[in-house]
Design an enzyme around this catalytic site. Structure first.
Site, PDB file in Angstrom:
ATOM      1  N   ASP A  38       0.879  -1.183   0.000  1.00 15.54           N
ATOM      2  CA  ASP A  38       0.000   0.000   0.000  1.00 15.54           C
ATOM      3  C   ASP A  38       0.909   1.223   0.000  1.00 15.54           C
ATOM      4  OD1 ASP A  38      -2.050   2.040   0.697  1.00 15.54           O
ATOM      5  OD2 ASP A  38      -3.264   0.353   1.343  1.00 15.54           O
ATOM      6  N   TYR A 156     -14.050   7.421 -12.761  1.00 13.38           N
ATOM      7  CA  TYR A 156     -14.062   6.200 -11.931  1.00 13.38           C
ATOM      8  C   TYR A 156     -14.719   5.051 -12.698  1.00 13.38           C
ATOM      9  CZ  TYR A 156     -14.831   3.390  -7.641  1.00 13.38           C
ATOM     10  OH  TYR A 156     -14.841   2.400  -6.687  1.00 13.38           O
ATOM     11  N   ILE A 189     -19.596  -0.595   0.318  1.00 11.54           N
ATOM     12  CA  ILE A 189     -18.934  -1.333   1.394  1.00 11.54           C
ATOM     13  C   ILE A 189     -18.448  -0.298   2.420  1.00 11.54           C
ATOM     14  CG2 ILE A 189     -17.112  -3.004   1.950  1.00 11.54           C
ATOM     15  CD1 ILE A 189     -19.118  -4.037  -0.208  1.00 11.54           C
ATOM     16  N   THR A 191     -16.161   1.383   4.302  1.00 10.01           N
ATOM     17  CA  THR A 191     -14.712   1.573   4.469  1.00 10.01           C
ATOM     18  C   THR A 191     -14.437   3.076   4.443  1.00 10.01           C
ATOM     19  OG1 THR A 191     -14.056   1.732   2.149  1.00 10.01           O
ATOM     20  CG2 THR A 191     -14.333  -0.505   3.019  1.00 10.01           C
TER      21      THR A 191
HETATM   22  N1  LIG Z   1     -15.964   0.757  -0.330  1.00  7.90           N
HETATM   23  C1  LIG Z   1     -16.782   0.728  -1.373  1.00  7.90           C
HETATM   24  O1  LIG Z   1     -17.973   1.059  -1.263  1.00  7.90           O
HETATM   25  C2  LIG Z   1     -16.284   0.261  -2.708  1.00  7.90           C
HETATM   26  C3  LIG Z   1     -17.234   0.001  -3.719  1.00  7.90           C
HETATM   27  C4  LIG Z   1     -16.794  -0.431  -4.960  1.00  7.90           C
HETATM   28  C5  LIG Z   1     -15.446  -0.598  -5.212  1.00  7.90           C
HETATM   29  N2  LIG Z   1     -14.546  -0.326  -4.206  1.00  7.90           N
HETATM   30  C6  LIG Z   1     -13.134  -0.507  -4.532  1.00  7.90           C
HETATM   31  O2  LIG Z   1     -12.525  -1.295  -3.537  1.00  7.90           O
HETATM   32  C7  LIG Z   1     -11.145  -0.971  -3.462  1.00  7.90           C
HETATM   33  C8  LIG Z   1     -10.726  -0.785  -2.010  1.00  7.90           C
HETATM   34  O3  LIG Z   1     -11.399   0.309  -1.495  1.00  7.90           O
HETATM   35  P1  LIG Z   1     -11.807   0.414   0.040  1.00  7.90           P
HETATM   36  O4  LIG Z   1     -13.260   0.617   0.063  1.00  7.90           O
HETATM   37  O5  LIG Z   1     -11.213  -0.666   0.829  1.00  7.90           O
HETATM   38  O6  LIG Z   1     -11.153   1.846   0.381  1.00  7.90           O
HETATM   39  P2  LIG Z   1      -9.950   2.257   1.349  1.00  7.90           P
HETATM   40  O7  LIG Z   1      -9.772   3.714   1.111  1.00  7.90           O
HETATM   41  O8  LIG Z   1     -10.227   1.785   2.726  1.00  7.90           O
HETATM   42  O9  LIG Z   1      -8.718   1.448   0.767  1.00  7.90           O
HETATM   43  C9  LIG Z   1      -8.074   1.793  -0.421  1.00  7.90           C
HETATM   44  C10 LIG Z   1      -6.583   1.600  -0.219  1.00  7.90           C
HETATM   45  O10 LIG Z   1      -5.930   1.870  -1.464  1.00  7.90           O
HETATM   46  C11 LIG Z   1      -4.725   2.534  -1.143  1.00  7.90           C
HETATM   47  N3  LIG Z   1      -4.236   3.299  -2.280  1.00  7.90           N
HETATM   48  C12 LIG Z   1      -4.711   4.476  -2.778  1.00  7.90           C
HETATM   49  N4  LIG Z   1      -3.937   4.905  -3.768  1.00  7.90           N
HETATM   50  C13 LIG Z   1      -2.922   4.001  -3.907  1.00  7.90           C
HETATM   51  C14 LIG Z   1      -1.816   3.887  -4.772  1.00  7.90           C
HETATM   52  N5  LIG Z   1      -1.544   4.832  -5.691  1.00  7.90           N
HETATM   53  N6  LIG Z   1      -0.992   2.817  -4.646  1.00  7.90           N
HETATM   54  C15 LIG Z   1      -1.250   1.872  -3.706  1.00  7.90           C
HETATM   55  N7  LIG Z   1      -2.270   1.933  -2.847  1.00  7.90           N
HETATM   56  C16 LIG Z   1      -3.109   2.988  -2.960  1.00  7.90           C
HETATM   57  C17 LIG Z   1      -5.093   3.445   0.019  1.00  7.90           C
HETATM   58  O11 LIG Z   1      -3.926   3.883   0.714  1.00  7.90           O
HETATM   59  C18 LIG Z   1      -6.002   2.559   0.827  1.00  7.90           C
HETATM   60  O12 LIG Z   1      -5.299   1.839   1.823  1.00  7.90           O
HETATM   61  C19 LIG Z   1     -10.931   0.270  -4.351  1.00  7.90           C
HETATM   62  O13 LIG Z   1     -10.393  -0.135  -5.589  1.00  7.90           O
HETATM   63  C20 LIG Z   1     -12.345   0.783  -4.530  1.00  7.90           C
HETATM   64  O14 LIG Z   1     -12.518   1.488  -5.743  1.00  7.90           O
HETATM   65  C21 LIG Z   1     -14.930   0.087  -2.977  1.00  7.90           C
END
Ligand SMILES: NC(=O)c1ccc[n+]([C@@H]2O[C@H](COP(=O)([O-])OP(=O)(O)OC[C@H]3O[C@@H](n4cnc5c(N)ncnc54)[C@H](O)[C@@H]3O)[C@@H](O)[C@H]2O)c1
Length: 249
Positions: A38, A156, A189, A191
């Site tokens: 990360d 996105y 989700i 988060t």
């Molecule tokens: N939470 C939701 O509702 C949801 C819905 C659909 C998709 N997603 C996808 O799930 C994935 C995880 O998201 P999450 O909800 O756990 O969010 P989160 O913000 O808790 O986690 C995302 C992580 O990605 C890391 N990150 C950001 N930019 C980065 C980079 N350039 N290099 C490496 N790491 C990087 C961040 O530091 C963070 O730890 C994402 O791809 C997000 O688009 C989330």
């Protein structure tokens, strides 16, 4: 009793938070050695896994950096002999307006670089090692925003749709090498990526979800670990929606 990922080496991006952290922890409890990566807090997740009796190490890896990807992949193969599984979770939503009219070029590039180009670079760094080892599993995290139209998600949605395209193509390209590539498309989700949601919107999101609640990181991690384990042996090129039924109606 043997566990789902016993002896497997699993590299997870975005492992410092949310879905990535839950996936790293679940993979470790399923018997994997987990390479947590990360831009922040990868070490914290690795330390939590180790404290719970699992095996993990943390690496700072910005998914946009090809040289760092290559270094982490090389180091992992030198140390453990192979990388069995790659789970690409890292991603962001746009910090500014994300509509076709209001997006800036910088805003577009930021989202496309992290959410889509990063997925390509990750597979480019790791798939050669999987081919040498005789196979592997890749899970890439997209979003329901790739499947249905949603407000304020232009770049996105483009990036997340691209993940489905490149994953399906990669699945076909390397199927004969026993490499399986699948996508998870989460709904909402709980988060940190959600930021501060007004209570009204939060309630409306729950009301619109047939399962009657929002998702948890563990809901998504469970599917990721299933696909990375023996359950994913005959599944490739597919997208799995984890949204409590939100897109089903
Ligand atoms: N939470 C939701 O509702 C949801 C819905 C659909 C998709 N997603 C996808 O799930 C994935 C995880 O998201 P999450 O909800 O756990 O969010 P989160 O913000 O808790 O986690 C995302 C992580 O990605 C890391 N990150 C950001 N930019 C980065 C980079 N350039 N290099 C490496 N790491 C990087 C961040 O530091 C963070 O730890 C994402 O791809 C997000 O688009 C989330």
């Amino acid at each position: 009793m043997s566990k789902q990922l016993d002896g497997q080496v699993v590299l997870v991006t975005g492992a410092g938070s949310g879905i990535g952290r839950a996936t790293a922890e679940l993979a470790a409890s399923a018997g994997a050695t987990v390479i947590c990566t990360d831009v922040k807090a990868a070490d914290e997740t690795a330390a939590a896994i180790t404290a719970a009796g699992g095996t993990a190490e943390g690496h700072e890896l910005d998914v946009r950096e090809r040289s760092v990807w290559q270094a982490v992949a090389t180091e992992t193969v030198e140390k453990y002999g192979r990388i069995d599984c790659l789970c690409q979770v890292a991603g962001i939503v746009s910090p500014t307006a994300d509509t076709v009219v209001d997006l800036t070029e910088d805003g577009w590039n930021l989202i496309l670089d992290i959410d889509l180009k990063g997925m390509w670079l990750g597979m480019q760094a790791v798939i050669p090692a999987m081919m040498k080892a005789g196979g592997g599993k890749v899970v890439n995290v997209s979003s329901v925003a790739a499947l249905i139209g949603m407000q304020n998600t232009a770049a996105y949605a483009a990036a997340k749709g691209g993940i489905i395209g490149i994953s399906r193509q990669t699945a076909i390209q390397y199927a004969a090498e026993k490499i399986r590539v699948n996508v998870i498309a989460p709904g909402t989700i709980e988060t940190p990526i959600l930021g501060d949601i007004p209570q009204e919107l939060y309630d409306a999101m729950i009301a619109g979800t047939p399962a009657g609640r929002l998702g948890t990181p563990d809901d998504v991690a469970a599917m990721a670990v299933h696909l990375l384990g023996p359950g994913g042996d005959f599944i490739t090129g597919q997208t799995f929606v984890i949204d409590g039924g939100w897109t089903a109606h």
